[in-house]
Design a protein around this motif. Sequence first.
Motif, PDB file in Angstrom:
ATOM      1  N   SER A 116      26.937  39.699  32.280  1.00 14.88           N
ATOM      2  CA  SER A 116      25.581  40.243  32.273  1.00 14.88           C
ATOM      3  C   SER A 116      25.564  41.703  31.857  1.00 14.88           C
ATOM      4  N   SER A 117      26.734  42.357  31.932  1.00 13.61           N
ATOM      5  CA  SER A 117      26.834  43.765  31.545  1.00 13.61           C
ATOM      6  C   SER A 117      26.964  43.966  30.039  1.00 13.61           C
ATOM      7  N   ALA A 118      27.126  42.881  29.282  1.00 10.09           N
ATOM      8  CA  ALA A 118      27.359  43.006  27.843  1.00 10.09           C
ATOM      9  C   ALA A 118      26.074  43.348  27.098  1.00 10.09           C
ATOM     10  N   PRO A 119      26.122  44.304  26.176  1.00  9.16           N
ATOM     11  CA  PRO A 119      24.945  44.596  25.348  1.00  9.16           C
ATOM     12  C   PRO A 119      24.604  43.387  24.478  1.00  9.16           C
ATOM     13  N   GLU A 120      23.337  43.056  24.388  1.00 10.76           N
ATOM     14  CA  GLU A 120      22.930  41.921  23.568  1.00 10.76           C
ATOM     15  C   GLU A 120      23.289  42.180  22.106  1.00 10.76           C
ATOM     16  N   GLY A 121      23.887  41.179  21.478  1.00 10.86           N
ATOM     17  CA  GLY A 121      24.275  41.299  20.073  1.00 10.86           C
ATOM     18  C   GLY A 121      25.677  41.822  19.851  1.00 10.86           C
ATOM     19  N   ALA A 122      26.353  42.297  20.911  1.00  8.61           N
ATOM     20  CA  ALA A 122      27.703  42.843  20.758  1.00  8.61           C
ATOM     21  C   ALA A 122      28.720  41.713  20.620  1.00  8.61           C
ATOM     22  N   LYS A 123      29.769  41.969  19.862  1.00  6.41           N
ATOM     23  CA  LYS A 123      30.898  41.056  19.766  1.00  6.41           C
ATOM     24  C   LYS A 123      31.874  41.383  20.897  1.00  6.41           C
ATOM     25  N   LEU A 124      32.255  40.371  21.653  1.00  7.39           N
ATOM     26  CA  LEU A 124      33.034  40.588  22.867  1.00  7.39           C
ATOM     27  C   LEU A 124      34.430  39.981  22.767  1.00  7.39           C
ATOM     28  N   PRO A 125      35.400  40.578  23.452  1.00  9.65           N
ATOM     29  CA  PRO A 125      36.700  39.914  23.600  1.00  9.65           C
ATOM     30  C   PRO A 125      36.525  38.596  24.350  1.00  9.65           C
ATOM     31  N   LEU A 126      37.442  37.666  24.108  1.00  8.92           N
ATOM     32  CA  LEU A 126      37.397  36.365  24.762  1.00  8.92           C
ATOM     33  C   LEU A 126      38.733  36.094  25.442  1.00  8.92           C
ATOM     34  N   LEU A 127      38.683  35.749  26.733  1.00  6.98           N
ATOM     35  CA  LEU A 127      39.863  35.311  27.473  1.00  6.98           C
ATOM     36  C   LEU A 127      39.700  33.839  27.801  1.00  6.98           C
ATOM     37  N   THR A 128      40.645  33.003  27.356  1.00  3.29           N
ATOM     38  CA  THR A 128      40.584  31.563  27.577  1.00  3.29           C
ATOM     39  C   THR A 128      41.741  31.129  28.464  1.00  3.29           C
ATOM     40  N   TYR A 129      41.409  30.377  29.499  1.00  7.98           N
ATOM     41  CA  TYR A 129      42.393  29.959  30.507  1.00  7.98           C
ATOM     42  C   TYR A 129      42.772  28.501  30.309  1.00  7.98           C
ATOM     43  N   THR A 130      44.071  28.224  30.396  1.00  8.70           N
ATOM     44  CA  THR A 130      44.591  26.863  30.365  1.00  8.70           C
ATOM     45  C   THR A 130      45.335  26.598  31.671  1.00  8.70           C
ATOM     46  N   GLY A 131      44.909  25.586  32.402  1.00  4.29           N
ATOM     47  CA  GLY A 131      45.547  25.259  33.671  1.00  4.29           C
ATOM     48  C   GLY A 131      46.636  24.226  33.503  1.00  4.29           C
ATOM     49  N   SER A 132      47.551  24.178  34.461  1.00  8.22           N
ATOM     50  CA  SER A 132      48.617  23.178  34.396  1.00  8.22           C
ATOM     51  C   SER A 132      48.103  21.779  34.704  1.00  8.22           C
ATOM     52  N   LEU A 133      46.964  21.710  35.393  1.00  6.86           N
ATOM     53  CA  LEU A 133      46.361  20.414  35.718  1.00  6.86           C
ATOM     54  C   LEU A 133      44.861  20.448  35.454  1.00  6.86           C
ATOM     55  N   GLY A 134      44.487  21.009  34.327  1.00 10.10           N
ATOM     56  CA  GLY A 134      43.087  21.069  33.964  1.00 10.10           C
ATOM     57  C   GLY A 134      42.414  22.340  34.460  1.00 10.10           C
ATOM     58  N   ALA A 135      41.142  22.469  34.168  1.00 13.53           N
ATOM     59  CA  ALA A 135      40.349  23.634  34.561  1.00 13.53           C
ATOM     60  C   ALA A 135      38.887  23.227  34.631  1.00 13.53           C
ATOM     61  N   ASP A 136      38.085  24.026  35.335  1.00 14.35           N
ATOM     62  CA  ASP A 136      36.681  23.682  35.500  1.00 14.35           C
ATOM     63  C   ASP A 136      35.857  24.941  35.703  1.00 14.35           C
ATOM     64  N   ALA A 137      34.617  24.790  36.122  1.00 16.96           N
ATOM     65  CA  ALA A 137      33.727  25.933  36.284  1.00 16.96           C
ATOM     66  C   ALA A 137      34.271  26.938  37.299  1.00 16.96           C
ATOM     67  N   ASN A 138      34.959  26.456  38.332  1.00 18.37           N
ATOM     68  CA  ASN A 138      35.527  27.371  39.321  1.00 18.37           C
ATOM     69  C   ASN A 138      36.604  28.261  38.727  1.00 18.37           C
TER      70      ASN A 138
END
Length: 416
Positions: A116-138
Amino acid sequence: MKSPFLFALCFAFSFIAATAAPREWTDQATGRKVTGEFVSLEGDQVTLLINGKEFKMPVAKLSPDDQAYLNVVGEMPAPTPPAAPEAAPAAPAKPTSKVQGPVEVDGSSYFYYIPSSAPEGAKLPLLTYTGSLGADANTVKSMIEGAEICGWMVACCVQSSNRVDPELNQTHLAKVVKHMVANQPVDPKRLYFSGHSGGARMAFRGCKRLDGAGVIAYIAGAQDDEISRTDRYFIISGATDYNRYDTATTFAAARKVSAYRLHTSGHNNGPGWLMTEGMMWLQSCWDVDTQSTAPSRSAFEAASIAWIEKTKSSASHRAAWWARFFKTQGVSAPHQAKIASLDAELSQTPSNEAYIKGIADIEAFADDVLAKISIYSEKGHTTPEIQKKCDKMLETHAETPWIKDLFTALKNKTGN
């Protein structure tokens, strides 16, 4: 008569020790929750590992979110409701305070969050998580604090799993990242990856293949050819984790571009603040490495100062480390005086100074001791040299918050 799931819950809550479980499960009838690791799915029965013991229970007793998760990791048949039409590509999203998803992408899916702190229209870094047994919203929720401080988008790949062929894991991850870049306000030069255990290995491999900028790795290291001298690595291990030699070896191999942190437990992620601090470390390194003058740098530094101010009342030793780190790294002109003031204030407490030294001692211990052990992963292992050097460190850090607990745990054999 109590259900097997309620018995498991009562059993789990009677223990304090952390487990290696990466997921929270919910009883659909009572709403009670327990942390456990998915083991297997046989028909309508799921087996979970809870505090080191396996419990079998009916899938129907779990929440709808848990059952949806099992549809993925357990490869069970999907429920009978009519299938929704295939999702259209996501439109560029605006900052939001909610986790979004799952977004379906040709057999792969992901959850994500835009700070929510990101300025609208800004390009942001992305961190993507991979779990050993899947991942979800939590999984995404656990990264929100860091996302807000750093101004990063965060996401997770639902299908990531040790039970999936390694190349298929990379296919899922690549589809998720490329879809995010194409449809969300992502800076393609700022792709970061994170993961737990086998998911950390996926993260290292994905960072190399997708031209990433860095990794936050939990309890697993990288192959030698997956380390780049131009990327950054924040490596987290359990003091009694059977992979502690593996993570230390990766840290030693990437010593000039990496940081090493421990928690007091075994094969699990440890306290949530390690993720936040990993993101902050990567963001600061990027700003310094690139000599950034972008408005996002000043915004990040202001948010970090606010975080230090908040943290000093509950964990002043950690706040002191960050004030010193920013002072040493350098911050933009508007924030230099405040950082210097915080450093001067927090350094007046001897235990804070000891903690700052202790983090350096932990990294030296990983490089000089753990990385020299000629094994990568072994359960029930220690050496007289490890124990002797831990005792020596404890003479220095007998009263140092957190550090004394780490060296005490390091003396123990690695867990099962």
